[in-house]
Design an enzyme around this catalytic site. Sequence first.
Site: not given
Ligand SMILES: Cc1ncc(COP(=O)(O)O)c(C=O)c1O
Length: 394
Positions: A108, A179, A204-205, A353
């Site tokens: 990501f 992560d 939040y997911k 997705r």
């Molecule tokens: C794999 C992954 N890491 C990090 C994030 C973003 O995290 P944050 O907004 O809490 O920094 C996301 C957001 O969808 C994600 O899918």
Amino acid sequence: MLLTPHCRSPASPWPDGNSLGALPRSAPARVQEVVEREWGEHLIGGWRKDGWMTYPERLGNKIAKLIGAGAGEVIAVDTISINLFKLIAAALALKPTRRTVLTDTGNFPTDVYMADGLIQLLGCRHRLRLVEEDEIEAAIDDDTAVVMLTHVNYRSGRVYDMAEITRIAQMKGALVIWDLAHSAGAVPVDLTRAGADFAVGCGYKYLNGGPGSPAFVYVALRHHDRTSQPLTGWLGHADPFAFDLAYRPAAGILHYKCSTPSILAMAPLECGVDIMLEAGIKRLRAKSMVLGDLFIQLMDARLDGQGFRPACPRRAEARGSQVSFHHQDGYAIMQALIERGVVGDFRAPDILRFGLTPAYVRHVDIWDAVEILKEIMDSRAYDRAEFKERASVT
Ligand SMILES: Cc1ncc(COP(=O)(O)O)c(C=O)c1O
């Protein structure tokens, strides 16, 4: 198998789990209680009386049970990006003779940006190396300080073998940061059994904590007293209310705290986490694997020849709690689906997705979603100007 629909949203037949889980039924009343009784009546007394100050560690201990961590190894604070910054810095400091942060090209973007930003801040003495997913193990060498990976890939849903990669990385002298954004509440994770060093994840997911919900950070017990993190905010101090100008880190995971916790955001997250704990990750996983297999089978049977290509592994064990497909008109098709109540995400360049949140997605929803998709394709309903216009949030 249909689990109690604690989370079913009345507004949408298929709330998504990948980018924003549905509203837990218990959340509005809990938020109201925190606002009206705790904040409204207790005011500043809430910090002690209602346990606000220790909310990050109490909620962290609940999340720990979902990801195979021990008590005192997880706190719910900040965001993934901020927590990654803390962890990458802590890990690099543990490996002063090594210079490389290794990740994969499918990670990501924020994970990559945070590593890159930190490396620049540290005077570019380190380098960020990106390799293909299947090259990770071979790419770990004696210059690798940190391997930073997203356990379930956000586009393809591919699941890394956490225990095996952790074992290889540690054998070669590196540390690993996982992560868990698409793992916590979605697939079984056992950080302790994997011997993991560090992890982050979001609320939040699949934890259904709501928009802007706090994230969490995990640090293995063995690293607690040997790491420090650079965001040395006052609440990570051993005695914040001494207002001492010299920073002294709190013991254990607590020095990974930085600022005042977002109490109003933690309340709904706790509701979501409680539901996951009650449902049990094994039952959730079993149902989500069946839902994913069903989705792929129905796509094969009903949408063959319509230009879809699977972007996720066909084997359920290798896949997170999502299915995804490439299609050249993916963006417009997803907008047409959302208009019909099938809420998924589009991920550039061409991926549709679908989060299979098993606590509230039913088998019949999969049948309905694929039939709606077939109608959209057969009628070319996606071929409208308004569906092609890219919004700033996808
Ligand atoms: C794999 C992954 N890491 C990090 C994030 C973003 O995290 P944050 O907004 O809490 O920094 C996301 C957001 O969808 C994600 O899918």
